[in-house]
Design an enzyme around this catalytic site. Structure first.
Site, PDB file in Angstrom:
ATOM      1  CG  ASP A  77      33.112 -58.457  66.936  1.00 63.56           C
ATOM      2  OD1 ASP A  77      33.743 -59.521  66.837  1.00 63.56           O
ATOM      3  OD2 ASP A  77      33.404 -57.565  67.752  1.00 63.56           O
ATOM      4  CG  ASP A 109      29.690 -55.315  66.466  1.00 65.13           C
ATOM      5  OD1 ASP A 109      30.337 -55.086  65.422  1.00 65.13           O
ATOM      6  OD2 ASP A 109      30.138 -55.082  67.607  1.00 65.13           O
ATOM      7  N   GLY A 115      40.277 -53.972  66.024  1.00 72.75           N
ATOM      8  CA  GLY A 115      40.653 -55.368  65.764  1.00 72.75           C
ATOM      9  C   GLY A 115      40.726 -55.617  64.265  1.00 72.75           C
ATOM     10  NE  ARG A 130      34.857 -55.625  71.897  1.00 73.69           N
ATOM     11  CZ  ARG A 130      35.985 -55.017  71.615  1.00 73.69           C
ATOM     12  NH1 ARG A 130      36.911 -54.914  72.512  1.00 73.69           N
ATOM     13  NH2 ARG A 130      36.178 -54.499  70.415  1.00 73.69           N
ATOM     14  CB  THR A 173      34.373 -55.555  63.013  1.00 78.90           C
ATOM     15  OG1 THR A 173      34.204 -56.410  64.151  1.00 78.90           O
ATOM     16  CG2 THR A 173      32.977 -55.136  62.546  1.00 78.90           C
ATOM     17  NE  ARG A 223      41.040 -53.530  70.335  1.00 80.70           N
ATOM     18  CZ  ARG A 223      40.023 -53.937  69.569  1.00 80.70           C
ATOM     19  NH1 ARG A 223      39.162 -53.065  69.105  1.00 80.70           N
ATOM     20  NH2 ARG A 223      39.870 -55.219  69.275  1.00 80.70           N
ATOM     21  CG  ASP A 267      31.527 -50.863  67.913  1.00 81.33           C
ATOM     22  OD1 ASP A 267      32.727 -51.202  67.913  1.00 81.33           O
ATOM     23  OD2 ASP A 267      30.715 -51.244  68.774  1.00 81.33           O
TER      24      ASP A 267
HETATM   25  O1  F6P Z   1      36.087 -56.629  67.685  1.00 80.28           O
HETATM   26  C1  F6P Z   1      36.771 -57.714  67.189  1.00 80.28           C
HETATM   27  C2  F6P Z   1      37.267 -58.588  68.309  1.00 80.28           C
HETATM   28  O2  F6P Z   1      37.951 -59.689  67.763  1.00 80.28           O
HETATM   29  C3  F6P Z   1      36.207 -59.063  69.305  1.00 80.28           C
HETATM   30  O3  F6P Z   1      35.459 -60.152  68.831  1.00 80.28           O
HETATM   31  C4  F6P Z   1      37.053 -59.367  70.498  1.00 80.28           C
HETATM   32  O4  F6P Z   1      36.304 -59.290  71.678  1.00 80.28           O
HETATM   33  C5  F6P Z   1      38.081 -58.290  70.457  1.00 80.28           C
HETATM   34  O5  F6P Z   1      38.184 -57.875  69.110  1.00 80.28           O
HETATM   35  C6  F6P Z   1      39.432 -58.688  70.959  1.00 80.28           C
HETATM   36  O6  F6P Z   1      40.259 -57.577  70.911  1.00 80.28           O
HETATM   37  P1  F6P Z   1      41.842 -57.634  71.113  1.00 80.28           P
HETATM   38  O7  F6P Z   1      42.434 -58.268  69.898  1.00 80.28           O
HETATM   39  O8  F6P Z   1      42.252 -56.226  71.269  1.00 80.28           O
HETATM   40  O9  F6P Z   1      42.078 -58.477  72.326  1.00 80.28           O
END
Ligand code: F6P
Length: 328
Positions: free
Chosen positions: A133, A135, A16, A177, A131, A77, A108
Site C-alpha cells: 500500500d 501508506d 497482508g 486500502r 506492504t 492478521r 501499519d
Molecule cells: O494492506 C495490503 C492489502 O493488500 C490492502 O491493499 C487490501 O485492502 C488488503 O490488504 C486486503 O487484505 P486481505 O488479503 O486480508 O483481504
C-alpha cells in the site's frame, strides 16, 4: 537508548503479504549470521508467536527465497495479539526461546502491534515497512509497492488491448486500502483517463465531463483506475453511476485484487528489502528500538514507529497534477 546485548533475534512477517518480504527476511537472517547471532523464524506472524510456532533458522532456510513472492514464514492478521492475554502468551514463548530482540516486517497494523508489545515488555524491536500500500511515513517506498505497481500496470496493459479493440470504457479497481498510491502510480503508468483515490472525493459529474471530453477527442478506449475503499464507491458502483449519464458507452469492470500481492519482487524491491534487512539488525545492535527502518532519498532512516504509523503519508499533489495534464 543504551544498547542491550543481543544474542537471539526473532523475525516475523505480519498482515497482508508483500513481494520482497522473503528478501527482507533473508537479509535480516544473513546479517544476523554475519554478526554471529542466533536467528529464529516466527511463523504466521503474531499468531505463531502466541502459539509457539517458532523455529531456529539456518542458512538452508533462506536459500533461494530472495527471488520468491509471498513470505516463507507465512503471514496472518492476529486477533489474539490485540488482547493483553495473547501478548502475554507471546512474551512467555519468546522468553522460553531466549529471544531477546524482534524484527517485525509488515504494514501499519503489524507495526502498531510491535509498538504495543515494546511498550508492555520492552523487548528491543525494529519494524520494516512491508506492504504493497505504501501508506507508511518514514520511507519513500514500502517493500512490495514497486512490484505491486508493476503487476498492476502489466495487467492494465492487457486490459487496454481489449478495451481498444472494442472501444470500451473499463473501470479497473486496484488495491491500497485507504491509500491511493498504487492507483496513482498505475494510473500514470498506464495512461488512465482518470484516477479515483480514497484521499479525494471525485464528484461523478466531473468524471462524466472528463469522459465526454475524451470522447470528443476521439479516444478509442478509456480506462479509469479506482482505488478500493474510496469515498466515491467501488469500481462497480462508480461504473453503474456513470452508465446512467453515458448509456451509449460499453462499460466493463475489472477488479485486480490479490494478484497485486503476488509475484517475484522487482529489482527495486529486492534492493530495498536487502538494505533495510541489514539496517534492522545493525539498528538493534546499536540500541535503536521501537523504530521503523525506512529509505528516504536512498539513505536508511530510523523513524519512531508511532510517527511512521500515525503520520498519514499524503499522496503527492504533483503526481495528481501530472496525471490530470496527461489524461486530458
Ligand atoms: O494492506 C495490503 C492489502 O493488500 C490492502 O491493499 C487490501 O485492502 C488488503 O490488504 C486486503 O487484505 P486481505 O488479503 O486480508 O483481504
Amino acid at each position: 537508548m543504551e544498547a542491550k546485548t543481543i544474542k537471539k533475534i526473532g523475525v516475523l512477517t505480519s498482515g497482508g503479504d508483500a513481494p520482497g518480504m522473503n528478501a527482507a527476511i533473508r537479509a535480516v537472517v544473513r546479517a544476523g549470521f554475519y554478526y554471529n547471532l542466533e536467528m529464529y523464524g516466527i511463523y504466521r506472524g503474531y499468531e505463531g508467536m502466541i502459539q509457539n510456532d517458532i523455529k531456529k533458522l539456518d542458512s538452508k532456510n533462506i536459500t533461494h527465497v530472495l527471488e520468491r513472492g509471498g513470505t516463507f514464514l507465512k503471514s496472518a492478521r492476529s486477533e489474539d495479539f490485540r488482547t493483553a492475554e495473547g501478548r502475554k502468551k507471546a512474551y512467555n514463548n519468546l522468553q522460553n526461546h531466549g529471544i531477546d530482540a524482534l524484527v517485525v516486517i509488515g504494514g501499519d497494523g503489524s507495526l502498531t502491534g510491535a509498538h504495543l508489545f515494546y511498550q508492555e515488555y520492552g523487548i528491543p524491536s525494529i519494524g520494516l515497512p512491508g506492504t504493497i500500500d505504501n501508506d507508511l511515513s518514514g520511507t519513500d517506498s514500502t517493500i512490495g509497492f514497486d512490484t505491486a505497481c508493476n503487476t498492476a500496470i502489466e495487467a492494465i496493459d492487457k486490459i487496454r488491448d481489449t478495451a481498444t479493440s472494442h472501444d470500451r470504457l473499463f473501470f479497473v479497481e486496484v488495491m491500497g486500502r485507504d491509500a491511493g498510491f498504487i492507483a496513482i502510480n498505475a494510473g500514470i503508468g498506464s495512461a488512465a483517463a482518470a484516477i479515483l483515490i480514497p484521499e479525494n472525493k471525485t464528484p461523478i459529474e466531473n468524471l462524466v465531463d472528463k469522459l465526454k471530453s475524451r470522447s470528443k477527442a476521439m479516444k478509442t478506449s478509456n480506462i479509469v483506475i479506482v482505488a478500493e475503499g474510496g469515498k466515491s464507491g467501488s469500481a462497480q458502483e462508480i461504473a453503474d453511476k456513470v452508465k446512467k449519464f453515458l448509456p451509449y458507452y460499453d462499460i466493463k469492470v475489472t477488479i485486480l485484487g490479490h494478484l497485486q500481492r503476488g509475484g517475484a519482487p522487482t529489482s527495486f524491491d529486492r534492493l530495498l528489502a536487502s538494505k533495510l534487512g541489514v539496517a534492522a539488525v545493525e539498528g538493534l545492535m546499536q540500541g535503536k528500538y521501537d523504530v521503523m527502518a525506512g529509505m528516504i532519498n536512498n539513505k536508511v532512516v530510523f523513524t519512531p514507529i508511532v510517527k511512521a504509523i500515525v503520520d498519514d503519508k499524503a499522496v503527492d499533489e504533483e503526481d495528481l497534477r501530472v496525471a490530470n495534464i496527461l489524461s486530458t
